[in-house]
Design a protein around this motif. Structure first.
Motif, mmCIF file in Angstrom:
data_model
loop_
_atom_site.group_PDB
_atom_site.id
_atom_site.type_symbol
_atom_site.label_atom_id
_atom_site.label_comp_id
_atom_site.label_asym_id
_atom_site.label_seq_id
_atom_site.Cartn_x
_atom_site.Cartn_y
_atom_site.Cartn_z
ATOM 1 N N PRO A 201 -4.531 3.983 -1.277
ATOM 2 C CA PRO A 201 -4.754 2.515 -0.937
ATOM 3 C C PRO A 201 -6.035 2.347 0.042
ATOM 4 O O PRO A 201 -6.390 3.239 0.982
ATOM 5 C CB PRO A 201 -3.502 2.172 0.058
ATOM 6 C CG PRO A 201 -3.095 3.715 0.334
ATOM 7 C CD PRO A 201 -3.430 4.506 -0.647
ATOM 8 N N SER B 12 -5.686 -5.461 0.216
ATOM 9 C CA SER B 12 -5.417 -3.879 -0.159
ATOM 10 C C SER B 12 -5.643 -3.455 -1.623
ATOM 11 O O SER B 12 -5.181 -4.249 -2.674
ATOM 12 C CB SER B 12 -3.848 -3.460 0.315
ATOM 13 O OG SER B 12 -3.822 -2.171 -0.111
ATOM 14 N N HIS C 170 -7.785 -0.446 2.397
ATOM 15 C CA HIS C 170 -7.732 -1.997 2.980
ATOM 16 C C HIS C 170 -8.789 -2.391 3.475
ATOM 17 O O HIS C 170 -10.172 -1.850 3.864
ATOM 18 C CB HIS C 170 -6.778 -1.651 4.414
ATOM 19 C CG HIS C 170 -5.412 -1.070 4.069
ATOM 20 N ND1 HIS C 170 -4.347 -1.958 3.652
ATOM 21 C CD2 HIS C 170 -5.096 0.480 3.978
ATOM 22 C CE1 HIS C 170 -3.298 -0.929 3.368
ATOM 23 N NE2 HIS C 170 -3.829 0.365 3.721
ATOM 24 N N ALA D 39 0.733 -1.136 0.106
ATOM 25 C CA ALA D 39 -0.157 -0.151 -0.122
ATOM 26 C C ALA D 39 0.913 1.293 0.084
ATOM 27 O O ALA D 39 0.542 2.250 -0.578
ATOM 28 C CB ALA D 39 -0.739 -0.009 1.169
#
Length: 747
Positions: free
Chosen positions: A551, A563, A553, A541
């Motif tokens: 990014p 990710s 998650h 990321a």
């Protein structure tokens, strides 16, 4: 030419009246019309376009358009209120002038052959005088020349003499005085020879007739060229078809396009032109929009996509619902914008206006001076008449008056064909002086919406990670969530239903999908929930963020599982556009409201010279003002409108918001950034063309007026013939218009 009223009462609302004005032939004419209109109470400003033969007046509502038309007509220039907004057609004018020229030519040829043929071939001179006699020959020349002046040449006297008597002489005054003086002197020689010294008893009927004939020829060629200058905007108008097929009670019915209304369903056959603006309701296909956008590749259309009147359907049958008609259509607005730009008065025009305002009276004074000097120092009265007439004829300011407007008309029309729409004509001159091009990032240098670039997973497949995340994000309105959903749909995944979906501003989203608890968000959201980030996913990321991606998650049942790398992709043509601007010697800048890391990454990738990020709309405005002269800003969003208006030149992406487009000086209809260097090249070409035209017009008059006065005679040179002066004067206007027409080939 634009003139502003000096003592204008400012009403709450101004209206605009457009007039068609006939008989304007030079900058002095258009200047007189503009000054007369602006002098009327209630007029804010008057723009007069010599080339288009129009006047646009902004005035108080209480002022009648008919009164404005009468005020112009009283000056000797018949004015009418046009019935539509189409450009003034030059076809009728050219045809009328062609007939007048051919008539004058037929009458002038015997006069010219009888007089000049004898000079060129002495044997012919002796034979003709032996057969006919000098007296009958002079009478024949006088009668034919009188027919030329009273017939085809009457237009010069009808306008020029009253203008001179009112103390406002113009081009027609010069022609009328020059040809009239040559004819009257010659008539006195024939009718009352005792009044003229024997040494000066020469006739110049051929000069008077040829002057009128050559100037008519020049005006005819000029009118033809003017018609070609407006060809681009007429081509746009001709794009709209006359008829369309509408569904009425479920049956196709052919109707006139003027009878269409918003909401009508129109059937579009393969290869047919779109009648008006609308939205596709049935069918899939491609539409050629090149005449409006300059883009050669047809645009794909599916239900829900907009279509524009005047574009050409491909091979598929489509149905669309009408959304705009009449003056509200895109094509009508483009034509109105181009016409507005063509009527604009560039700053460079001020120089022409100042000179032509005093030019004609000065020429008349120089003609009188030449006559007196030749009368005192010359051999006879005839040479003095020739000098005065030659000065009057050769010094016409037609070329000066045409130099700027003809280049504007051709340049803006060519721009419309290339998808570069100048909303304000002044932008043509300002853009040519550009030195720094500043651009917004989101929606301008990038496509304007994030896309899913990559997926990293740990302990779960990419498909499962994307499917679960998209199921939860389907309940979200966040752009990043929409990108995840779009990525799943693009891969053909079915989205599972989600429950207990809860969004946390600036953190992410949580919910239940297929009995599994999901948490979607940034690293802070994971750590606050007590979830340890997986080192591999965290490092990936960070790498994505370093490349300009955002990014996102995913945690499944309390474990970091995936990710997603999301980014607003850079437009494919952005790098080439920045490189092209650099090759043109321009600096580039990015003004963005995005986070600095992302903006710096995009700027570095594209090679932009200066990147400023994290800016609010007010910050962008301040940055634009700090750029100073030569600043250009390119944007597309509502938040860009203040910066577009504040920049010396604002360029809006045509796919952007309406408020941004209305705030700009220039619109790129296709949304292609390649239009920026294209517009600058066109602007530079137009200004270069204007400078060439002005040089020709000014240099021509500066050089030839002394020659016409006879300055070369003491040095052994010739005295300029009025006939040659008339030919050179006509040629100068044709050369200026012809030079401007080269802009139609600008690429």
């Amino acid at each position: 030419m634009t003139v502003h009223s000096a003592d204008l009462p400012v009403p709450d609302t101004l209206v605009t009246t457009r007039l068609t004005v006939e008989g304007m032939s030079c900058a002095a004419c258009s200047g007189r019309v503009a000054r007369a209109l602006s002098a009327r109470p209630g007029v804010a400003d008057a723009q007069v376009n010599l080339l288009a033969g129009t006047a646009s007046i902004r005035h108080a509502p209480g002022l009648s358009p008919a009164d404005l038309a009468q005020a112009v007509t009283r000056l000797g220039y018949p004015a009418t209120i046009p019935q539509d907004t189409a450009p003034v057609a030059r076809t009728d004018e050219a045809a009328t002038l062609k007939r007048a020229f051919l008539t004058a030519l037929a009458l002038t040829l015997p006069v010219f052959v009888a007089e000049m043929g004898g000079h060129l071939i002495p044997a012919f001179h002796h034979w003709l005088h032996a057969q006919v006699g000098s007296g009958p020959l002079n009478w024949m020349q006088m009668i034919l020349t009188a027919l030329v002046l009273a017939g085809p040449g009457r237009r010069f006297f009808a306008t020029g003499i009253p203008a001179a008597l009112r103390g406002a002489p113009e081009m027609n005054s010069l022609v009328a005085l020059g040809s009239g003086a040559a004819f009257l002197f010659s008539a006195v020689v024939v009718l009352m020879p005792a009044l003229i010294p024997p040494a000066s008893r020469h006739v110049y009927f051929e000069a008077a007739a040829v002057i009128v004939t050559l100037i008519l020829m020049g005006r005819w060629l000029e009118a033809r060229a003017k018609g070609q200058a407006g060809a681009a905007i007429r081509a746009l108008i001709d794009l709209a078809p006359d008829r369309a097929t509408v569904l009425r009670d479920g049956k196709p019915v052919p109707v006139a396009v003027a009878d269409l209304w918003p909401g009508d369903l129109v059937l579009l056959a393969p290869g047919e032109r779109v009648a008006v603006d609308g939205v596709v309701t049935e069918g899939r296909g491609h539409i050629d929009e090149s005449m409006l956008t300059g883009e050669p590749v047809p645009a794909g259309k599916v239900p829900g996509d907009p279509v524009t009147g005047g574009t050409v359907n491909g091979t598929a049958a489509l149905t669309y619902r009408v959304t705009a008609t009449g003056s509200d259509t895109t094509l009508s607005r483009i034509v109105a914008m181009v016409e507005g730009a063509q009527n604009a008065r560039l700053p460079v025009q001020a120089l022409v206006d100042r000179i032509t305002r005093v030019f004609v009276p000065a020429v008349m004074g120089l003609a009188a001076l030449a006559f007196l000097l030749w009368l005192v120092f010359g051999p006879d009265l005839a040479h003095a008449v020739v000098a005065g007439v030659a000065v009057l004829i050769i010094a016409c300011p037609c070329a000066m008056g045409l130099a700027v407007p003809v280049s504007i008309m051709v340049g803006t029309g060519r721009g419309a064909q290339l998808g570069v729409l100048f909303r304000r004509g002044e932008a043509l001159q300002r853009l040519s002086n550009a030195r720094l091009i500043a651009m917004d990032k989101t929606g301008t240098l990038t496509v304007g919406h994030p896309e899913l670039l990559a997926i990293r997973t740990q302990g779960i497949t990419e498909t499962d990670a994307l499917r679960l995340a998209a199921g939860a994000e389907a309940r979200s309105e966040h752009p990043l969530g929409a990108a995840i959903v779009a990525g799943a749909v693009a891969r053909g995944l079915d989205l599972p239903p989600a429950a207990e979906v809860k969004a946390s501003a600036g953190r992410g989203l949580s919910g239940m999908v297929e009995g599994r608890r999901l948490l979607i968000g940034n690293l802070s959201a994971l750590t606050e929930a007590g979830i340890d980030p997986a080192p591999a996913l965290r490092d990936a990321a960070e790498d994505d963020a370093a490349q300009g991606a955002t990014p996102v998650h995913l945690a499944v049942d309390g474990r970091h599982a995936a990710s997603f790398a999301l980014a607003d992709p850079v437009r494919p043509e952005a790098a080439d556009t920045i490189a092209a601007l650099h090759r043109m010697g321009l600096r580039t800048a990015m003004l963005s409201g995005d986070i600095p890391a992302t903006a710096q990454t995009v700027g570095k990738r594209l090679g932009i010279d200066d990147v400023q990020a994290g800016l609010m709309p007010g910050d962008k405005l301040a940055a634009i003002r700090d750029m100073g002269a030569g600043s250009v800003f390119v944007g597309d969003g509502i938040n860009d409108a203040p910066a577009l208006a504040a920049a010396e030149t604002g360029i809006a992406i045509g796919t952007g918001t309406s408020i941004a487009i209305e705030s700009a000086d220039l619109v790129l209809m296709s949304g292609d950034l390649g239009g920026i260097p294209r517009a600058i090249r066109l602007s530079r070409a137009v200004m270069r063309n204007i400078r060439q035209n002005l040089f020709w017009a000014f240099a021509y008059n500066t050089a030839l007026i002394p020659v016409a006065m006879g300055v070369l005679v003491p040095l052994g040179g010739p005295q300029l013939s009025p006939m040659l002066g008339a030919g050179a004067m006509a040629l100068s206007s044709v050369c200026v218009v012809g030079n401007a027409l080269r802009l139609r080939r600008v690429r």
